[in-house]
Design an enzyme around this catalytic site. Sequence first.
Site, PDB file in Angstrom:
ATOM      1  N   PHE A   1      -9.092 -32.690 -36.770  1.00  0.00           N
ATOM      2  CA  PHE A   1      -8.626 -33.532 -37.696  1.00  0.00           C
ATOM      3  C   PHE A   1      -7.240 -32.634 -37.932  1.00  0.00           C
ATOM      4  O   PHE A   1      -7.034 -31.378 -38.142  1.00  0.00           O
ATOM      5  CB  PHE A   1      -9.504 -33.221 -38.916  1.00  0.00           C
ATOM      6  CG  PHE A   1      -8.869 -33.862 -40.191  1.00  0.00           C
ATOM      7  CD1 PHE A   1      -8.353 -35.106 -40.239  1.00  0.00           C
ATOM      8  CD2 PHE A   1      -8.528 -33.114 -41.366  1.00  0.00           C
ATOM      9  CE1 PHE A   1      -7.745 -35.624 -41.446  1.00  0.00           C
ATOM     10  CE2 PHE A   1      -7.874 -33.418 -42.529  1.00  0.00           C
ATOM     11  CZ  PHE A   1      -7.533 -34.554 -42.584  1.00  0.00           C
TER      12      PHE A   1
ATOM     13  N   LYS B   1      -4.955 -21.813 -38.202  1.00  0.00           N
ATOM     14  CA  LYS B   1      -5.421 -21.491 -39.474  1.00  0.00           C
ATOM     15  C   LYS B   1      -6.356 -19.895 -39.440  1.00  0.00           C
ATOM     16  O   LYS B   1      -6.331 -19.193 -40.400  1.00  0.00           O
ATOM     17  CB  LYS B   1      -6.571 -22.530 -39.986  1.00  0.00           C
ATOM     18  CG  LYS B   1      -6.943 -22.118 -41.617  1.00  0.00           C
ATOM     19  CD  LYS B   1      -7.473 -23.394 -42.171  1.00  0.00           C
ATOM     20  CE  LYS B   1      -7.815 -23.184 -43.457  1.00  0.00           C
ATOM     21  NZ  LYS B   1      -8.497 -24.195 -44.184  1.00  0.00           N
TER      22      LYS B   1
END
Lengths: 567, 163
Positions: free
Chosen positions: A112, A162
Amino acid sequence: MELTGAEITVRCLAEEGVEYVFGYPGGAVLNIYDEIYKQDKFKHVLVRHEQAAVHAADGYSRATGRTGVALVTSGPGATNAVTGIATAYMDSIPMVVISGQVPTPAIGMDAFQEVDTVGITRPCVKHNFLVKDIRELASTIKKAFYIASTGRPGPVLVDIPKDVTQFTTEYEYPKSISLRSYNPVTKGHTGQIKRAVQMLLNAKRPMIYAGGGVILSDAAKQLTELARLLGFPCTNTLMGLGGFPASDPLSVGMLGMHGTYEANMAVHHSDVLVAIGARFDDRVIGNPEHFYQEERQIIHIDIDPSSISKRVKVDVPIVGNVPEVLTEMIKLIKASKEKPDQAALKTWLTQIELWRSRDCLKYDRNSDIIKPQFVLEKLHEITGGDAFVTSDVGQHQMWAAQFYKFDKPRRWINSGGLGTMGFGLPAAMGVQLAHPEAMVACVTGEGSIQMNIQELATCKQFNIPIKIILLNNRYLGMVRQWQEFFYGERYAESYMDTLPDFVKLAEAYGHAGRRIDNPAEVEDALKWAFSAEMKDTLVFLDFRTDQTENVYPMIPGGKGLSEMILV
Amino acid sequence: MRHIISLLMENEAGALSRVAGLFSARGYNIESLTVAPTEDETMSRMTIVTRGSDEVIEQITKQLNKLIDTVKVVDLSDGEHIERELMLVKVRAEGEWREEMKRMSDIFRGRIIDVTDKTYTIEMTGAGHKLDAFLEALDKSALLETVRTGASGIGRGERILKS
């Protein structure tokens, strides 16, 4: 002490003395935003679209010379930033863009909001990095700032997954950096500089052609000294305006596609042309074949070797940092017993005055309809020539370049290389934040302003009181002009039907606005916008201008400098 | 003109795509490109064979130098140099072909490195034109498959490309 990647990122920005970060949060950068929340070393400006974040960082950089910083999330955050990055790349603007990326194990899994950011931005950055190892994070950010701001400047992107922002490692910010594969030259070759000086001293019809490199390297002072010392005329490119004072008698204004008659003719007929931080691009010299019709010797000073002999062959290439090279040249000229041939120079300057007397920028001053040129002349008058002027792209950009006479560098801020509509408003935000007390005008068109109009909200949130000078002719004016000249007046899709009421729109965002239909109201409206009363307010001026006005002079595509269309 | 350009690059992820992207973005020709790490594993050595006018080649070397990962660029064609390319060729080796293919391979100083009842695989190194000549000399109906590495080049004598 061990820090997380997010803490390290924020610390590194603070170490670099970053004042503003322009950005937009999202999943992949949440850890970084959490650290931004906890610190007070720099301010974060929340834009309403990532493209605007990059343009604002760009405007900030152009107005200060410092490295702009933007922060975006992965996937669409990064792709939205691409136009801004490409804009900065084309104009060599120092910038660091930090983008979030999906966690390292998810890379390549079509996760995503995953996109190959390093791959997508590769052709439009000076360099980019994907930080896969937290131990390399601090040194990579250091490298990014170093690469962005040295040599020929440019945007550098750092893509941070991340999980790297979550991991911890020992933090130490490198004090200095050296890269074996990157060592930009600064000092020009002494022998070449001597040859160049000799060539200048022997010139009969000299011309200085100065570009954006003069602005970027802060060489306006040296350029002005050189031109005045020799008494040589000087033209500036669109990117170079303000590098030499427009009010100086030796200035012949801008050259190129919409440059002045005198500038283009003087460059075309010069016998020695010295190009300084400029790159002979297609909008400047037109067709190189036509440029070669007249013989001249060319000196080219540029920090980027690949800019030299790319479009035209040059006789004396000098690779180096412009201010250093010019300082050397000035020293040699002062030390030399020779002076340029004064009689020849006088004849040459007389010829240039003759070209100037064509008054190539004339327009109908008695019109009942507002002429865009008139608005810009008044803007110059009312701001005392001292405003920072950003622009979008199109006719209004060319008129602003022609009619706002820039005497100082870093005052004229526009997307010259990529030609990005939507640049002006967000760039003005960056400029105003960098110079809170300065007058900042965004000259725009009704096509361009709508490309990033959402930033009116950012201006409200951060109290950015720029003045928007909309030259509204209800046409995509430059497209319309080309259609009139070259497409048999078939105005395909260039008419801007159903425009919003810009005054109401500005008011809806919490700003002030005024619509101006009459030439007699122009001055009053501008005075109001720049009045003490409106100092802290964004003012949106919607000038309803002549729909059929064209930008003159114009060199049609494929033609040469001496083949201008005049009014 | 054909040029053979050698470059030393930081052995970083994406270095190859920066070079390949540069050639496609600026419309330069690329005939072959080889790349592998050097004895210093932090660096890769690349050999690019390209064609262009002097001006284009000058731009190519400048643009390659401009890449941040580029440590050094040299146009080997500017001086004495050696170039070699490796080719593997699979040919028919049945009946009358069996003898013929062995003979051809010997003439061109190839080595047969794999043999089956029906095929030979011939390994051959040399300058590109020698490999071309071999393929030219073979009967096309015997030729089953070819794979070439593209040229690798090195300067002669004391001419050394080092960081």
